[in-house]
Design an enzyme around this catalytic site. Sequence first.
Site, PDB file in Angstrom:
ATOM      1  CE1 TYR A 156      19.274  24.048 -16.615  1.00 30.58           C
ATOM      2  CE2 TYR A 156      21.450  24.864 -17.218  1.00 30.58           C
ATOM      3  CZ  TYR A 156      20.659  23.983 -16.496  1.00 30.58           C
ATOM      4  OH  TYR A 156      21.241  23.053 -15.663  1.00 30.58           O
ATOM      5  CE  LYS A 160      19.749  25.151 -13.181  1.00 28.82           C
ATOM      6  NZ  LYS A 160      19.299  24.417 -11.980  1.00 28.82           N
TER       7      LYS A 160
HETATM    8  P1  NAP Z   1      17.509  15.146 -14.628  1.00 27.08           P
HETATM    9  O1  NAP Z   1      18.231  13.858 -14.736  1.00 27.08           O
HETATM   10  O2  NAP Z   1      16.757  15.655 -15.803  1.00 27.08           O
HETATM   11  O3  NAP Z   1      16.544  15.094 -13.334  1.00 27.08           O
HETATM   12  C1  NAP Z   1      15.735  16.195 -13.018  1.00 27.08           C
HETATM   13  C2  NAP Z   1      14.946  15.901 -11.777  1.00 27.08           C
HETATM   14  O4  NAP Z   1      14.125  17.050 -11.497  1.00 27.08           O
HETATM   15  C3  NAP Z   1      14.017  14.706 -11.933  1.00 27.08           C
HETATM   16  O5  NAP Z   1      14.029  13.968 -10.735  1.00 27.08           O
HETATM   17  C4  NAP Z   1      12.643  15.357 -12.150  1.00 27.08           C
HETATM   18  O6  NAP Z   1      11.579  14.577 -11.614  1.00 27.08           O
HETATM   19  C5  NAP Z   1      12.780  16.612 -11.308  1.00 27.08           C
HETATM   20  N1  NAP Z   1      11.838  17.646 -11.699  1.00 27.08           N
HETATM   21  C6  NAP Z   1      11.699  18.259 -12.893  1.00 27.08           C
HETATM   22  N2  NAP Z   1      10.704  19.159 -12.840  1.00 27.08           N
HETATM   23  C7  NAP Z   1      10.203  19.122 -11.586  1.00 27.08           C
HETATM   24  C8  NAP Z   1       9.184  19.822 -10.897  1.00 27.08           C
HETATM   25  N3  NAP Z   1       8.445  20.780 -11.501  1.00 27.08           N
HETATM   26  N4  NAP Z   1       8.934  19.519  -9.594  1.00 27.08           N
HETATM   27  C9  NAP Z   1       9.649  18.570  -8.960  1.00 27.08           C
HETATM   28  N5  NAP Z   1      10.639  17.870  -9.557  1.00 27.08           N
HETATM   29  C10 NAP Z   1      10.910  18.152 -10.852  1.00 27.08           C
HETATM   30  O7  NAP Z   1      18.513  16.348 -14.238  1.00 27.08           O
HETATM   31  P2  NAP Z   1      19.956  16.318 -13.523  1.00 27.08           P
HETATM   32  O8  NAP Z   1      20.989  16.294 -14.592  1.00 27.08           O
HETATM   33  O9  NAP Z   1      19.981  15.319 -12.443  1.00 27.08           O
HETATM   34  O10 NAP Z   1      19.963  17.796 -12.911  1.00 27.08           O
HETATM   35  C11 NAP Z   1      19.636  18.069 -11.557  1.00 27.08           C
HETATM   36  C12 NAP Z   1      19.905  19.537 -11.276  1.00 27.08           C
HETATM   37  O11 NAP Z   1      21.277  19.835 -11.547  1.00 27.08           O
HETATM   38  C13 NAP Z   1      19.090  20.488 -12.164  1.00 27.08           C
HETATM   39  O12 NAP Z   1      18.733  21.639 -11.424  1.00 27.08           O
HETATM   40  C14 NAP Z   1      20.059  20.862 -13.259  1.00 27.08           C
HETATM   41  O13 NAP Z   1      19.753  22.083 -13.846  1.00 27.08           O
HETATM   42  C15 NAP Z   1      21.362  20.895 -12.472  1.00 27.08           C
HETATM   43  N6  NAP Z   1      22.557  20.731 -13.318  1.00 27.08           N
HETATM   44  C16 NAP Z   1      22.777  19.592 -14.027  1.00 27.08           C
HETATM   45  C17 NAP Z   1      23.914  19.475 -14.791  1.00 27.08           C
HETATM   46  C18 NAP Z   1      24.243  18.251 -15.593  1.00 27.08           C
HETATM   47  O14 NAP Z   1      25.270  18.264 -16.288  1.00 27.08           O
HETATM   48  N7  NAP Z   1      23.479  17.180 -15.539  1.00 27.08           N
HETATM   49  C19 NAP Z   1      24.834  20.529 -14.846  1.00 27.08           C
HETATM   50  C20 NAP Z   1      24.575  21.685 -14.116  1.00 27.08           C
HETATM   51  C21 NAP Z   1      23.438  21.771 -13.334  1.00 27.08           C
HETATM   52  P3  NAP Z   1      10.578  13.713 -12.564  1.00 27.08           P
HETATM   53  O15 NAP Z   1      11.433  12.880 -13.474  1.00 27.08           O
HETATM   54  O16 NAP Z   1       9.795  12.909 -11.588  1.00 27.08           O
HETATM   55  O17 NAP Z   1       9.763  14.705 -13.309  1.00 27.08           O
END
Ligand code: NAP
Length: 248
Positions: A156, A160
């Site tokens: 990861y 990133k």
């Molecule tokens: P999440 O709740 O797990 O949601 C992930 C989203 O990505 C879902 O809508 C999922 O769609 C979609 N997705 C996964 N694989 C995919 C693919 N191959 N093609 C298209 N869509 C796909 O994650 P989140 O926490 O909202 O994170 C969103 C972004 O922010 C990510 O890039 C993550 O790395 C980044 N981020 C998050 C955090 C945190 O603390 N949460 C911190 C730093 C960075 P489906 O459910 O329909 O599969």
Amino acid sequence: MQLVQDKVVLVTGASRGIGRAIANQFAKAGAQVAFTYLSSVEKGEALVKELEAYGIKAKGYRSDASLFDAAEELVNAVIADFGQIDILINNAGITRDGLLMRMSEEQWDEVIQVNLKSVFNLTKAVIKPMMKAKSGSIINMTSVVGVKGNAGQANYAASKAGIIGFTKSVALELGSRNIRCNAIAPGFIETEMTGELNEAAIEEWKKAIPLKRGGEASEVADVCLFLGSDLSTYVTGQTIHVNGGLYT
Ligand code: NAP
């Protein structure tokens, strides 16, 4: 006049979490919203109705961001439906955590394909129409982990960190075309992704955050709105940290 009135935004991975908050924030600010999802079909369909309630045009596409040809098809479909793409937000991402000793090749490949290759796929597909339009804003979702590293997340963190290098390079290549490219590095944001962590790990994170709490998805979406709007016309090649002061 609203902040992104009538601009067309494409957000990947908007069925839940941060992507869903971004789609809502842009719709509220007057944008037309195209978004993708992959496995959460019902949530994706429900989001269309949620967004239309703001009185804007919205459409969801089931599309795997990790596939090169699918990205090209998606961008063609969005342009056919909406006429243009002003803002691309590469948000889709996954985790497949494990210490390197135990990490499989599959866990490595999957995370790199979904988190990093997707950014290449979608960016590559939108730059032609953005060059033609002589403007565009591309926003890539990186992470505090891409800057700092994290034990148990070598795949990861690499994906990133790769996004940050890609973002700077695209900003350098396309600045003269009036296409901006920035990254957002969220810290600990309370979504399903972080919901997988155990309570003790969550409490440790929170202790280290100067604001003493996890962030909300809407707080990341607010910064996205800034970078997508004309409030940031002189901002490109940057990584903006949205982390409550973590590691400051
Ligand atoms: P999440 O709740 O797990 O949601 C992930 C989203 O990505 C879902 O809508 C999922 O769609 C979609 N997705 C996964 N694989 C995919 C693919 N191959 N093609 C298209 N869509 C796909 O994650 P989140 O926490 O909202 O994170 C969103 C972004 O922010 C990510 O890039 C993550 O790395 C980044 N981020 C998050 C955090 C945190 O603390 N949460 C911190 C730093 C960075 P489906 O459910 O329909 O599969």
